[in-house]
Design an enzyme around this catalytic site. Structure first.
Site, short mmCIF file in Angstrom:
data_model
loop_
_atom_site.label_atom_id
_atom_site.label_comp_id
_atom_site.label_asym_id
_atom_site.label_seq_id
_atom_site.Cartn_x
_atom_site.Cartn_y
_atom_site.Cartn_z
N GLY A 10 -5.12 0.51 1.23
CA GLY A 10 -5.47 0.14 -0.15
C GLY A 10 -6.92 0.46 -0.46
N PHE A 11 -7.35 -0.02 -1.59
CA PHE A 11 -8.67 0.35 -2.09
C PHE A 11 -9.80 -0.10 -1.15
CE2 PHE A 11 -11.99 -1.35 -5.24
CZ PHE A 11 -12.80 -0.22 -5.10
N ASN A 32 2.12 -1.37 4.11
CA ASN A 32 3.50 -1.00 3.74
C ASN A 32 3.52 0.09 2.66
OD1 ASN A 32 2.86 -2.33 1.42
ND2 ASN A 32 4.45 -3.90 1.58
N GLY A 36 -0.90 0.88 -1.64
CA GLY A 36 -1.88 1.75 -0.96
C GLY A 36 -1.31 3.15 -0.79
N TYR A 151 -1.86 -15.78 -8.63
CA TYR A 151 -2.72 -15.08 -7.69
C TYR A 151 -3.80 -16.00 -7.15
CZ TYR A 151 -5.85 -11.55 -5.81
OH TYR A 151 -6.66 -10.82 -4.97
N LYS A 155 -4.56 -17.22 -3.23
CA LYS A 155 -5.83 -16.97 -2.54
C LYS A 155 -6.48 -18.29 -2.07
CE LYS A 155 -5.68 -12.91 -1.98
NZ LYS A 155 -5.78 -12.40 -0.61
#
Ligand code: UDP
Length: 330
Positions: A10-11, A32, A36, A151, A155
């Site tokens: 990913g980023f 996965n 990404g 979200y 977190k």
């Protein structure tokens, strides 16, 4: 050093992998590839110091061995992006919470004690209206089922999983609250503002400003972010702590749009859209989001190097280079 990066395609994960690879470390990435991409890892693929597993953190049977092998783990697996969260909240809840639980449990069960960095988010501050957020500030989330807060809840749960395992079992864990992070490899399709604006500007398309554009954000270049994460993961004083990571240079979204248009010398006009239009539903945006970086600076001495305008120039240049490269059409 052996470095495991979950969500490493990913980023931010891919930048962490490359950062350590360039320092001579041995890297294991698991991802996965749902959001990404292997393109982000291109420069390391094929190297004997780099291993990639395409696997889901929720079911990966190599997790126990991987955490036993690692000296340091960056747990970056998460489904992020406002659009993605609103479209698939069930997947967000599982990947973000059950994934973290599996990682800390695997470390504890194996009797290992690597340096573990867990990625949390500035979203946990919720709609707290302070002008800047310190780690001890209250978390204000809506009760009563608003998808937007899924979200943040995941977190916060990750943070408390980290605390629980650090305090009860002595695991070497640091939790980072990442504020808005920008740079190469970030994609706009899940709603992130800077890649959207840059893409729109280089194509001379309307710049989609959601709301009235007075909301503010502070953007940190990912190359500064990964340096801060490395400093924190290696700092004994950060063990068991939660720390803000980002930049404290604030800008309104309207000014950001104007800056991108100006730097790209674009013909784009600003197009203001309601949140209903933008997200297909009513949406409670955060009006200001700026980190108090006192704790990060005290623990690590970190100072960001990248200025917003330099990151934007870099992204514009890269977007133009992609545009110029020939496209294969069968
Ligand atoms: N935003 C915007 N246009 C876009 C994408 C986002 O005006 O094309 C706004 C969004 O409403 C928010 C800000 O830009 O106020 C930052 O959005 P992003 O999703 O990048 O980060 P976050 O809201 O999670 O801080």
């Amino acid at each position: 050093m052996h470095v495991l990066v979950t969500g490493g395609a990913g980023f931010i994960g891919s930048h962490l992998a490359k950062y350590h690879f360039d320092r001579g470390d041995i890297i294991h990435v698991v991802d996965n590839l749902s959001t990404g991409s292997l393109d982000n890892l291109q420069s390391m693929l094929g190297s004997p110091r780099f291993r990639f597993d395409q696997a889901d953190i929720l079911t990966w049977d190599g997790l126990g061995n991987a955490v036993g092998w690692a000296d340091r783990i960056y747990h970056m697996v998460a489904i992020v992006g406002v659009k993605k969260v609103l479209a698939d909240p069930a997947a967000v809840m599982s990947a973000n919470m059950a994934g973290t639980e599996r990682v800390v449990r695997a470390i504890h069960k194996g009797g290992w004690n690597p340096q573990l960095l867990i990625a949390s988010s500035s979203e946990v501050y919720g709609f707290n209206d302070k002008s800047s957020f310190a780690e001890t500030d209250a978390v204000l989330l809506r009760s009563g089922g608003r998808l937007r807060w899924c979200y943040a809840v995941t977190k916060l749960a990750d943070e408390y999983l980290g605390y629980a395992y650090a305090h009860q079992y002595g695991l070497n864990i640091v939790i980072v609250r990442l504020f808005n992070t920008i740079g190469p490899h970030q994609v706009g399709r899940y709603g992130m503002v800077v890649p959207n604006f840059v893409g729109q500007a280089v194509n001379n398309e309307p710049i989609t400003v959601f709301g009235d554009g007075t909301q503010t954000r502070s953007f940190c270049d990912v190359r500064d972010t990964v340096f801060a994460l490395d400093l924190l993961a290696s700092s004994p004083a950060a063990k068991g702590e939660v720390v803000n990571v980002g930049s404290d240079q604030e800008i309104s979204i309207k000014s950001l749009a104007e800056l991108v248009v100006q730097r790209a010398e674009s013909a784009s006009q600003l197009h203001f859209m309601s949140y209903g239009e933008a997200y297909g539903m009513d949406f409670e945006d955060i009006s200001h989001r700026r980190p108090d970086l006192t704790k990060l600076k005290t623990l690590t001495g970190f100072e960001p190097k990248w200025k917003l305008v330099d990151t934007i120039d870099d992204l514009i240049q890269q977007a133009r280079a992609v545009k110029r490269s020939p496209i294969f059409t069968p």
